[in-house]
Design a protein around this motif. Structure first.
Motif, PDB file in Angstrom:
ATOM      1  N   ILE A 177     -44.444 -58.362  19.585  1.00 21.94           N
ATOM      2  CA  ILE A 177     -43.175 -57.734  19.229  1.00 21.94           C
ATOM      3  C   ILE A 177     -42.318 -58.752  18.479  1.00 21.94           C
ATOM      4  CG2 ILE A 177     -41.034 -56.746  20.135  1.00 21.94           C
ATOM      5  CD1 ILE A 177     -43.296 -54.840  20.446  1.00 21.94           C
ATOM      6  N   PRO A 178     -41.822 -58.404  17.299  1.00 21.83           N
ATOM      7  CA  PRO A 178     -40.976 -59.347  16.547  1.00 21.83           C
ATOM      8  C   PRO A 178     -39.566 -59.399  17.132  1.00 21.83           C
ATOM      9  CG  PRO A 178     -41.122 -57.270  15.373  1.00 21.83           C
ATOM     10  CD  PRO A 178     -42.037 -57.143  16.576  1.00 21.83           C
ATOM     11  N   ASP A 179     -38.845 -60.435  16.801  1.00 25.84           N
ATOM     12  CA  ASP A 179     -37.457 -60.568  17.256  1.00 25.84           C
ATOM     13  C   ASP A 179     -36.548 -59.800  16.296  1.00 25.84           C
ATOM     14  OD1 ASP A 179     -35.088 -61.232  18.381  1.00 25.84           O
ATOM     15  OD2 ASP A 179     -35.219 -63.382  18.001  1.00 25.84           O
TER      16      ASP A 179
ATOM     17  N   LEU B  39     -19.079 -53.115  17.633  1.00 24.82           N
ATOM     18  CA  LEU B  39     -18.438 -53.278  16.336  1.00 24.82           C
ATOM     19  C   LEU B  39     -19.435 -53.315  15.184  1.00 24.82           C
ATOM     20  CD1 LEU B  39     -15.665 -53.724  15.013  1.00 24.82           C
ATOM     21  CD2 LEU B  39     -16.043 -56.180  15.222  1.00 24.82           C
ATOM     22  N   ALA B  40     -20.655 -53.823  15.425  1.00 27.20           N
ATOM     23  CA  ALA B  40     -21.669 -53.968  14.370  1.00 27.20           C
ATOM     24  C   ALA B  40     -22.455 -52.663  14.229  1.00 27.20           C
ATOM     25  CB  ALA B  40     -22.609 -55.112  14.698  1.00 27.20           C
ATOM     26  N   LYS B  41     -22.221 -51.940  13.158  1.00 31.91           N
ATOM     27  CA  LYS B  41     -22.890 -50.656  12.945  1.00 31.91           C
ATOM     28  C   LYS B  41     -24.346 -50.845  12.554  1.00 31.91           C
ATOM     29  CE  LYS B  41     -22.557 -46.357  10.304  1.00 31.91           C
ATOM     30  NZ  LYS B  41     -22.778 -45.528  11.517  1.00 31.91           N
ATOM     31  N   ASP B  42     -25.243 -50.104  13.232  1.00 34.08           N
ATOM     32  CA  ASP B  42     -26.688 -50.091  12.967  1.00 34.08           C
ATOM     33  C   ASP B  42     -27.354 -51.448  13.203  1.00 34.08           C
ATOM     34  OD1 ASP B  42     -26.782 -47.405  12.300  1.00 34.08           O
ATOM     35  OD2 ASP B  42     -26.393 -47.764  10.175  1.00 34.08           O
ATOM     36  N   MET B  43     -26.731 -52.305  13.968  1.00 33.39           N
ATOM     37  CA  MET B  43     -27.359 -53.573  14.323  1.00 33.39           C
ATOM     38  C   MET B  43     -28.163 -53.406  15.609  1.00 33.39           C
ATOM     39  SD  MET B  43     -25.682 -57.340  14.997  1.00 33.39           S
ATOM     40  CE  MET B  43     -25.370 -57.601  13.252  1.00 33.39           C
ATOM     41  N   VAL B  44     -29.371 -53.982  15.646  1.00 29.13           N
ATOM     42  CA  VAL B  44     -30.228 -53.875  16.828  1.00 29.13           C
ATOM     43  C   VAL B  44     -29.653 -54.748  17.945  1.00 29.13           C
ATOM     44  CG1 VAL B  44     -32.537 -54.205  17.757  1.00 29.13           C
ATOM     45  CG2 VAL B  44     -32.251 -53.437  15.389  1.00 29.13           C
ATOM     46  N   LEU B  45     -29.348 -54.104  19.065  1.00 24.86           N
ATOM     47  CA  LEU B  45     -28.803 -54.812  20.219  1.00 24.86           C
ATOM     48  C   LEU B  45     -29.830 -54.980  21.324  1.00 24.86           C
ATOM     49  CD1 LEU B  45     -25.356 -52.961  20.388  1.00 24.86           C
ATOM     50  CD2 LEU B  45     -25.884 -55.127  19.241  1.00 24.86           C
ATOM     51  N   GLU B  46     -30.823 -54.070  21.352  1.00 19.88           N
ATOM     52  CA  GLU B  46     -31.833 -54.125  22.410  1.00 19.88           C
ATOM     53  C   GLU B  46     -33.083 -53.381  21.952  1.00 19.88           C
ATOM     54  OE1 GLU B  46     -32.062 -53.434  27.279  1.00 19.88           O
ATOM     55  OE2 GLU B  46     -30.601 -52.336  26.072  1.00 19.88           O
ATOM     56  N   MET B  47     -34.242 -53.825  22.438  1.00 23.02           N
ATOM     57  CA  MET B  47     -35.506 -53.143  22.175  1.00 23.02           C
ATOM     58  C   MET B  47     -36.078 -52.625  23.484  1.00 23.02           C
ATOM     59  SD  MET B  47     -37.285 -55.810  19.446  1.00 23.02           S
ATOM     60  CE  MET B  47     -37.236 -57.166  20.613  1.00 23.02           C
ATOM     61  N   LYS B  48     -36.664 -51.427  23.432  1.00 17.48           N
ATOM     62  CA  LYS B  48     -37.226 -50.821  24.633  1.00 17.48           C
ATOM     63  C   LYS B  48     -38.596 -50.222  24.336  1.00 17.48           C
ATOM     64  CE  LYS B  48     -32.886 -49.589  26.977  1.00 17.48           C
ATOM     65  NZ  LYS B  48     -32.114 -48.485  27.607  1.00 17.48           N
ATOM     66  N   MET B  49     -39.392 -50.068  25.393  1.00 12.58           N
ATOM     67  CA  MET B  49     -40.677 -49.392  25.304  1.00 12.58           C
ATOM     68  C   MET B  49     -40.854 -48.568  26.570  1.00 12.58           C
ATOM     69  SD  MET B  49     -44.448 -50.997  24.460  1.00 12.58           S
ATOM     70  CE  MET B  49     -44.567 -51.863  26.032  1.00 12.58           C
ATOM     71  N   ASN B  50     -41.050 -47.271  26.397  1.00 11.46           N
ATOM     72  CA  ASN B  50     -41.156 -46.343  27.535  1.00 11.46           C
ATOM     73  C   ASN B  50     -39.936 -46.433  28.447  1.00 11.46           C
ATOM     74  OD1 ASN B  50     -43.750 -45.525  26.677  1.00 11.46           O
ATOM     75  ND2 ASN B  50     -44.696 -47.248  27.757  1.00 11.46           N
TER      76      ASN B  50
ATOM     77  N   ASN C  77     -38.111 -49.023  29.103  1.00 14.21           N
ATOM     78  CA  ASN C  77     -37.908 -50.335  29.708  1.00 14.21           C
ATOM     79  C   ASN C  77     -37.595 -51.373  28.633  1.00 14.21           C
ATOM     80  OD1 ASN C  77     -38.618 -49.379  32.350  1.00 14.21           O
ATOM     81  ND2 ASN C  77     -40.779 -49.457  31.728  1.00 14.21           N
ATOM     82  N   PRO C  78     -36.633 -52.254  28.897  1.00  9.75           N
ATOM     83  CA  PRO C  78     -36.288 -53.300  27.923  1.00  9.75           C
ATOM     84  C   PRO C  78     -37.474 -54.239  27.694  1.00  9.75           C
ATOM     85  CG  PRO C  78     -34.568 -53.078  29.584  1.00  9.75           C
ATOM     86  CD  PRO C  78     -35.736 -52.277  30.080  1.00  9.75           C
ATOM     87  N   ILE C  79     -37.666 -54.669  26.472  1.00  7.19           N
ATOM     88  CA  ILE C  79     -38.734 -55.609  26.132  1.00  7.19           C
ATOM     89  C   ILE C  79     -38.147 -56.745  25.315  1.00  7.19           C
ATOM     90  CG2 ILE C  79     -40.605 -53.920  26.190  1.00  7.19           C
ATOM     91  CD1 ILE C  79     -40.389 -53.699  23.164  1.00  7.19           C
ATOM     92  N   LYS C  80     -38.862 -57.866  25.298  1.00  9.84           N
ATOM     93  CA  LYS C  80     -38.416 -59.032  24.556  1.00  9.84           C
ATOM     94  C   LYS C  80     -39.404 -59.370  23.450  1.00  9.84           C
ATOM     95  CE  LYS C  80     -35.860 -61.184  28.381  1.00  9.84           C
ATOM     96  NZ  LYS C  80     -35.705 -62.416  29.198  1.00  9.84           N
ATOM     97  N   ALA C  81     -38.916 -60.094  22.479  1.00 11.70           N
ATOM     98  CA  ALA C  81     -39.775 -60.541  21.381  1.00 11.70           C
ATOM     99  C   ALA C  81     -40.899 -61.420  21.926  1.00 11.70           C
ATOM    100  CB  ALA C  81     -38.955 -61.312  20.356  1.00 11.70           C
ATOM    101  N   GLY C  82     -42.082 -61.278  21.338  1.00 11.45           N
ATOM    102  CA  GLY C  82     -43.235 -62.067  21.759  1.00 11.45           C
ATOM    103  C   GLY C  82     -44.185 -61.314  22.666  1.00 11.45           C
ATOM    104  N   LEU C  83     -43.740 -60.171  23.204  1.00  7.89           N
ATOM    105  CA  LEU C  83     -44.613 -59.376  24.071  1.00  7.89           C
ATOM    106  C   LEU C  83     -45.782 -58.826  23.260  1.00  7.89           C
ATOM    107  CD1 LEU C  83     -45.087 -57.949  26.860  1.00  7.89           C
ATOM    108  CD2 LEU C  83     -43.765 -56.032  25.935  1.00  7.89           C
ATOM    109  N   GLN C  84     -46.998 -58.933  23.786  1.00  7.76           N
ATOM    110  CA  GLN C  84     -48.184 -58.416  23.100  1.00  7.76           C
ATOM    111  C   GLN C  84     -48.385 -56.939  23.436  1.00  7.76           C
ATOM    112  OE1 GLN C  84     -51.649 -60.831  23.878  1.00  7.76           O
ATOM    113  NE2 GLN C  84     -51.240 -62.099  22.090  1.00  7.76           N
TER     114      GLN C  84
ATOM    115  N   ASP D 100     -38.578 -48.455  20.837  1.00 12.64           N
ATOM    116  CA  ASP D 100     -37.269 -47.804  20.789  1.00 12.64           C
ATOM    117  C   ASP D 100     -36.200 -48.847  20.503  1.00 12.64           C
ATOM    118  OD1 ASP D 100     -38.594 -45.456  21.530  1.00 12.64           O
ATOM    119  OD2 ASP D 100     -38.289 -45.882  23.670  1.00 12.64           O
ATOM    120  N   LEU D 101     -35.196 -48.463  19.724  1.00 13.42           N
ATOM    121  CA  LEU D 101     -34.141 -49.384  19.322  1.00 13.42           C
ATOM    122  C   LEU D 101     -32.777 -48.909  19.804  1.00 13.42           C
ATOM    123  CD1 LEU D 101     -35.270 -50.037  15.625  1.00 13.42           C
ATOM    124  CD2 LEU D 101     -35.784 -51.426  17.639  1.00 13.42           C
TER     125      LEU D 101
END
Length: 206
Positions: A116-118, A147-158, A160-167, A175-176
Motif C-alpha cells: 500500500i503506498p503512502d 479544511l483541506a478539500k479532497d485531501m486523503v486523511l485516512e486509508m481503509k480496507m473492509n 478497517n484502517p490500514i497503513k502504508a507498506g501493508l502487503q 477506501d479513502l
C-alpha cells in the motif's frame, strides 16, 4: 604435344566434361539432401494453445512434431484459467518447420502482492493514478470535516484502517477518507457563537 594442342584435344575435353558432370551431380545431391533434412517446402501451422494447460499443449504439439519451452509465469489474469497458457510465440496460424520450439507463458494461480503506498496528505487526484499504477482499485470515498478539500486523511480496507507498506493482493479495493473542505466545526456551533457575540454587543450598547 604442345600445351595449346592439349587444351583442344578430345581427351582433355572429355575429362573436362566428366569433371563438370561430377560437380553438377554433387551439387544436385547436396541440395536434395539439404531440402530433405530441413523439410524444404513442408510447413506446419502453429496451433492455438490459449487457455490450455501445459499438459494439453504438450500433447497437441507432439502430434505436430513441435517442441515447447516454458518462459515465465505472468500476473494472474481472471480471463484465463489458473496455470493455463496466456501467451505463445510464434502465435497461432504462423507457418514453421518441424521441431520448431514454441515459447509459452502461463497464468498465475492468484494475483501478486503489492505494498500500500503512502497516500496521506495527498490529493484524491494524485491518489487515484498511484493506486491504479500498482494494480489496486479505488473503493469507497467518504468525507469528514476538514479544511483541506479532497485531501486523503485516512486509508481503509473492509472498513478497517490500514497503513502504508501493508502487503495486499493486486485488485484489492482501498477506501479513502477525504477532507470536505469545510472548517472543522458545524453550523449550529457557529450560530451559537454569533448569538453570544450579538448579545454582548447589545449589553455594551445599553
Amino acid at each position: 604435344m604442345s600445351f595449346k594442342k592439349f587444351l583442344f584435344s578430345f581427351t582433355f575435353i572429355k575429362q573436362l566434361a566428366i569433371a563438370f558432370l561430377i560437380i553438377c551431380s554433387s551439387l544436385f545431391l547436396f541440395m536434395y539432401w539439404i531440402g530433405f533434412t530441413t523439410n524444404h517446402g513442408e510447413e506446419i501451422t502453429v496451433p492455438n494453445l490459449s487457455k490450455l494447460t501445459l499438459e494439453q499443449a504438450e500433447d497437441r504439439l507432439d502430434e505436430l512434431d513441435l517442441d515447447y519451452e516454458l518462459l515465465d509465469t505472468v500476473d494472474y489474469n481472471p480471463e484465463y484459467p489458473k496455470y493455463s497458457i496466456v501467451q505463445q510465440d510464434p502465435v497461432s496460424g504462423e507457418k514453421v518447420k518441424q521441431n520448431r520450439v514454441i515459447y509459452l507463458k502461463i497464468n498465475s494461480s492468484e494475483y501478486s502482492k503489492v505494498r500500500i503506498p503512502d497516500l496521506i496528505q495527498k490529493t484524491y487526484r494524485q491518489a487515484v493514478p498511484t493506486l491504479k499504477a500498482l494494480g489496486l482499485e479505488v473503493g469507497d470515498t467518504t468525507y469528514v470535516p476538514n479544511l483541506a478539500k479532497d485531501m486523503v486523511l485516512e486509508m481503509k480496507m473492509n472498513g478497517n484502517p490500514i497503513k502504508a507498506g501493508l502487503q495486499v493482493l493486486k485488485m484489492t479495493k482501498v477506501d479513502l477518507v477525504l477532507g470536505d473542505g469545510k472548517i472543522g466545526f458545524d453550523e449550529d456551533e457557529l450560530g451559537s457563537e454569533n448569538d453570544s457575540i450579538n448579545n454582548d454587543t447589545l449589553i455594551i450598547g445599553e
